[in-house]
Design a protein around this motif. Structure first.
Motif, PDB file in Angstrom:
ATOM      1  N   MET A   1      11.569 -31.706 -61.973  1.00 53.63           N
ATOM      2  CA  MET A   1      12.536 -32.608 -61.703  1.00 53.63           C
ATOM      3  C   MET A   1      13.426 -32.525 -60.224  1.00 53.63           C
ATOM      4  SD  MET A   1      15.838 -34.392 -63.954  1.00 53.63           S
ATOM      5  CE  MET A   1      16.773 -32.661 -63.919  1.00 53.63           C
ATOM      6  N   SER A   2      13.113 -33.617 -59.517  1.00 49.18           N
ATOM      7  CA  SER A   2      13.445 -33.580 -58.107  1.00 49.18           C
ATOM      8  C   SER A   2      14.978 -33.801 -58.119  1.00 49.18           C
ATOM      9  CB  SER A   2      13.024 -34.912 -57.234  1.00 49.18           C
ATOM     10  OG  SER A   2      13.386 -35.482 -57.719  1.00 49.18           O
ATOM     11  N   LYS A   3      15.802 -33.117 -57.109  1.00 46.99           N
ATOM     12  CA  LYS A   3      17.371 -33.265 -56.957  1.00 46.99           C
ATOM     13  C   LYS A   3      17.756 -34.462 -56.430  1.00 46.99           C
ATOM     14  CE  LYS A   3      18.372 -28.335 -56.739  1.00 46.99           C
ATOM     15  NZ  LYS A   3      19.066 -27.293 -56.048  1.00 46.99           N
ATOM     16  N   VAL A   4      18.842 -34.853 -56.797  1.00 50.51           N
ATOM     17  CA  VAL A   4      19.565 -36.075 -56.292  1.00 50.51           C
ATOM     18  C   VAL A   4      20.113 -35.473 -54.749  1.00 50.51           C
ATOM     19  CG1 VAL A   4      21.591 -37.448 -56.237  1.00 50.51           C
ATOM     20  CG2 VAL A   4      20.409 -36.913 -58.338  1.00 50.51           C
ATOM     21  N   LYS A   5      19.738 -36.232 -53.834  1.00 52.24           N
ATOM     22  CA  LYS A   5      20.219 -36.069 -52.574  1.00 52.24           C
ATOM     23  C   LYS A   5      21.504 -36.731 -51.910  1.00 52.24           C
ATOM     24  CE  LYS A   5      15.414 -35.445 -50.673  1.00 52.24           C
ATOM     25  NZ  LYS A   5      14.375 -35.930 -49.635  1.00 52.24           N
ATOM     26  N   VAL A   6      22.596 -35.896 -51.946  1.00 48.74           N
ATOM     27  CA  VAL A   6      23.683 -36.559 -51.761  1.00 48.74           C
ATOM     28  C   VAL A   6      24.118 -36.161 -50.109  1.00 48.74           C
ATOM     29  CG1 VAL A   6      26.296 -36.333 -52.203  1.00 48.74           C
ATOM     30  CG2 VAL A   6      24.411 -36.155 -53.865  1.00 48.74           C
ATOM     31  N   ALA A   7      24.510 -37.159 -49.225  1.00 54.78           N
ATOM     32  CA  ALA A   7      25.172 -37.081 -47.919  1.00 54.78           C
ATOM     33  C   ALA A   7      26.898 -37.170 -48.198  1.00 54.78           C
ATOM     34  CB  ALA A   7      24.502 -37.956 -47.011  1.00 54.78           C
ATOM     35  N   ILE A   8      27.506 -36.159 -47.676  1.00 52.10           N
ATOM     36  CA  ILE A   8      28.706 -36.407 -47.574  1.00 52.10           C
ATOM     37  C   ILE A   8      29.264 -36.843 -46.046  1.00 52.10           C
ATOM     38  CG2 ILE A   8      31.162 -35.313 -48.166  1.00 52.10           C
ATOM     39  CD1 ILE A   8      29.812 -33.882 -50.113  1.00 52.10           C
ATOM     40  N   ILE A   9      29.829 -37.914 -45.753  1.00 52.37           N
ATOM     41  CA  ILE A   9      29.969 -38.159 -44.432  1.00 52.37           C
ATOM     42  C   ILE A   9      31.523 -38.662 -44.424  1.00 52.37           C
ATOM     43  CG2 ILE A   9      29.471 -40.070 -42.667  1.00 52.37           C
ATOM     44  CD1 ILE A   9      26.914 -40.692 -44.309  1.00 52.37           C
ATOM     45  N   TYR A  10      32.256 -37.943 -43.398  1.00 56.03           N
ATOM     46  CA  TYR A  10      33.568 -37.633 -43.421  1.00 56.03           C
ATOM     47  C   TYR A  10      34.237 -37.689 -41.762  1.00 56.03           C
ATOM     48  CZ  TYR A  10      33.945 -33.069 -41.636  1.00 56.03           C
ATOM     49  OH  TYR A  10      33.730 -32.140 -41.064  1.00 56.03           O
ATOM     50  N   TYR A  11      35.542 -38.122 -41.944  1.00 55.73           N
ATOM     51  CA  TYR A  11      36.171 -37.792 -40.679  1.00 55.73           C
ATOM     52  C   TYR A  11      37.549 -37.126 -41.133  1.00 55.73           C
ATOM     53  CZ  TYR A  11      39.175 -38.239 -36.393  1.00 55.73           C
ATOM     54  OH  TYR A  11      39.945 -37.903 -35.576  1.00 55.73           O
ATOM     55  N   SER A  12      37.882 -35.973 -40.101  1.00 49.78           N
ATOM     56  CA  SER A  12      39.064 -35.302 -40.614  1.00 49.78           C
ATOM     57  C   SER A  12      39.682 -34.906 -39.380  1.00 49.78           C
ATOM     58  CB  SER A  12      38.892 -34.232 -41.488  1.00 49.78           C
ATOM     59  OG  SER A  12      39.914 -33.645 -41.824  1.00 49.78           O
ATOM     60  N   ALA A  13      41.112 -35.374 -39.035  1.00 50.54           N
ATOM     61  CA  ALA A  13      41.462 -35.012 -37.838  1.00 50.54           C
ATOM     62  C   ALA A  13      42.214 -33.402 -37.848  1.00 50.54           C
ATOM     63  CB  ALA A  13      42.726 -36.004 -37.194  1.00 50.54           C
ATOM     64  N   THR A  14      43.065 -33.401 -39.015  1.00 44.08           N
ATOM     65  CA  THR A  14      43.769 -31.861 -39.044  1.00 44.08           C
ATOM     66  C   THR A  14      43.156 -31.237 -40.200  1.00 44.08           C
ATOM     67  OG1 THR A  14      45.587 -33.109 -40.468  1.00 44.08           O
ATOM     68  CG2 THR A  14      45.690 -33.077 -37.982  1.00 44.08           C
ATOM     69  N   GLY A  15      42.068 -31.630 -40.931  1.00 45.29           N
ATOM     70  CA  GLY A  15      41.591 -30.779 -41.981  1.00 45.29           C
ATOM     71  C   GLY A  15      41.823 -31.123 -43.238  1.00 45.29           C
ATOM     72  N   GLY A  16      42.477 -32.074 -43.810  1.00 47.49           N
ATOM     73  CA  GLY A  16      42.701 -32.466 -44.976  1.00 47.49           C
ATOM     74  C   GLY A  16      41.517 -33.091 -45.579  1.00 47.49           C
ATOM     75  N   ASN A  17      40.781 -34.002 -45.062  1.00 46.39           N
ATOM     76  CA  ASN A  17      39.812 -34.657 -45.581  1.00 46.39           C
ATOM     77  C   ASN A  17      38.577 -33.551 -45.551  1.00 46.39           C
ATOM     78  OD1 ASN A  17      39.664 -37.846 -45.987  1.00 46.39           O
ATOM     79  ND2 ASN A  17      41.308 -37.220 -44.759  1.00 46.39           N
ATOM     80  N   TYR A  18      38.552 -32.714 -44.703  1.00 45.85           N
ATOM     81  CA  TYR A  18      37.708 -31.739 -44.613  1.00 45.85           C
ATOM     82  C   TYR A  18      37.714 -30.813 -45.912  1.00 45.85           C
ATOM     83  CZ  TYR A  18      34.795 -27.597 -43.178  1.00 45.85           C
ATOM     84  OH  TYR A  18      33.974 -26.636 -42.926  1.00 45.85           O
ATOM     85  N   GLN A  19      38.908 -30.392 -46.159  1.00 47.33           N
ATOM     86  CA  GLN A  19      38.870 -29.644 -47.583  1.00 47.33           C
ATOM     87  C   GLN A  19      38.670 -30.505 -48.774  1.00 47.33           C
ATOM     88  OE1 GLN A  19      40.353 -26.529 -48.514  1.00 47.33           O
ATOM     89  NE2 GLN A  19      38.971 -27.305 -49.929  1.00 47.33           N
ATOM     90  N   MET A  20      38.904 -31.858 -48.809  1.00 46.94           N
ATOM     91  CA  MET A  20      38.380 -32.701 -49.941  1.00 46.94           C
ATOM     92  C   MET A  20      36.582 -32.653 -49.948  1.00 46.94           C
ATOM     93  SD  MET A  20      41.030 -35.791 -49.474  1.00 46.94           S
ATOM     94  CE  MET A  20      40.376 -36.757 -50.887  1.00 46.94           C
ATOM     95  N   VAL A  21      36.129 -32.719 -48.724  1.00 49.75           N
ATOM     96  CA  VAL A  21      34.704 -32.603 -48.482  1.00 49.75           C
ATOM     97  C   VAL A  21      34.279 -31.352 -49.247  1.00 49.75           C
ATOM     98  CG1 VAL A  21      32.933 -32.537 -46.970  1.00 49.75           C
ATOM     99  CG2 VAL A  21      34.576 -34.299 -46.834  1.00 49.75           C
ATOM    100  N   GLN A  22      34.890 -30.362 -48.809  1.00 51.33           N
ATOM    101  CA  GLN A  22      34.416 -28.900 -49.302  1.00 51.33           C
ATOM    102  C   GLN A  22      34.218 -28.844 -50.876  1.00 51.33           C
ATOM    103  OE1 GLN A  22      32.771 -26.880 -47.193  1.00 51.33           O
ATOM    104  NE2 GLN A  22      33.427 -28.491 -45.917  1.00 51.33           N
ATOM    105  N   TRP A  23      35.487 -29.494 -51.516  1.00 49.45           N
ATOM    106  CA  TRP A  23      35.444 -29.465 -53.105  1.00 49.45           C
ATOM    107  C   TRP A  23      34.293 -30.356 -53.485  1.00 49.45           C
ATOM    108  CZ3 TRP A  23      41.387 -30.647 -52.408  1.00 49.45           C
ATOM    109  CH2 TRP A  23      42.074 -29.397 -52.613  1.00 49.45           C
ATOM    110  N   ALA A  24      34.135 -31.673 -52.990  1.00 42.92           N
ATOM    111  CA  ALA A  24      32.998 -32.529 -53.399  1.00 42.92           C
ATOM    112  C   ALA A  24      31.833 -31.825 -53.091  1.00 42.92           C
ATOM    113  CB  ALA A  24      33.088 -33.619 -52.392  1.00 42.92           C
TER     114      ALA A  24
END
Length: 201
Positions: A1-24
């Motif tokens: 079974m092939s894997k679902v390919k996920v792209a996480i595309i983000y912008y983060s200035a001071t790092g908060g959204n980047y942390q969310m991206v790591q959890w995702a």
């Protein structure tokens, strides 16, 4: 079974959204997906970045670590997680500029039936995050994409503040102040699960 390919595309200035991206990313991988984390191009001049030590620190730490996203990355993915801070109830200009580069792949119908979910952040508990996420979903409708909002499908949504459109963080000085990790992880897993069902993978 092939894997679902996920792209996480983000912008983060001071790092908060980047942390969310790591959890995702972690949650999507644990759900069996193949994940690429990609940042949108920084448009602010160096002088503006340097004026904020947190912005400068995060930019320097990630500029060579995370690849800049291209329109082809959207084409190659089955599912996309977007994350951007709110700017007056809308997406950051850096994030919007990336969306504006998608005309070529959009016009060829190459974004049709991608599954998409979105996250956002602001200093305040509200601060425009719902409108920011909804603006991303408006673009997704133009793509012919399939929106996978978290809704109220898990208790973590309530713990994070009750936003059914997408996980939203309250970020002050680069630090997330609300209990949003569970909601982010649930949202990423839900996207993978729904995409797998849709594609029959």
């Amino acid at each position: 079974m092939s894997k679902v390919k996920v792209a996480i595309i983000y912008y983060s200035a001071t790092g908060g959204n980047y942390q969310m991206v790591q959890w995702a990313k972690d949650a999507a991988e644990k759900a069996g997906a193949e994940v690429k984390v990609l940042r949108v191009q920084e448009l602010a001049p160096e002088s503006a970045i340097a004026s904020n030590p947190l912005w400068k620190k995060h930019y320097d730490e990630t500029k060579d670590l995370i690849p800049v996203v291209t329109p082809q990355d959207m084409v190659d993915a089955d599912a996309i997680i977007f994350s951007t801070p709110t700017r007056y109830g809308n997406v950051a200009s850096q994030f919007k500029q990336y969306l504006d580069t998608l005309g070529g792949v959009w016009s060829q119908g190459l974004l049709v039936n991608k599954t998409i979910t979105a996250m956002s952040s602001a200093m305040n508990a509200n601060g425009g995050v719902e409108e920011t996420i909804r603006s991303i979903y408006t673009s997704a409708m133009h793509f012919g994409a399939i929106i996978v909002a978290p809704g109220y499908t898990d208790p973590s949504i309530y713990a994070a503040g009750g936003n059914p459109y997408g996980a939203s963080a309250s970020i002050i000085d680069g630090e997330i102040k609300n209990d949003v990790e569970g909601a982010v992880r649930h949202q990423a897993k839900r996207l993978v699960d729904v995409t797998r069902q849709f594609l029959g993978k």
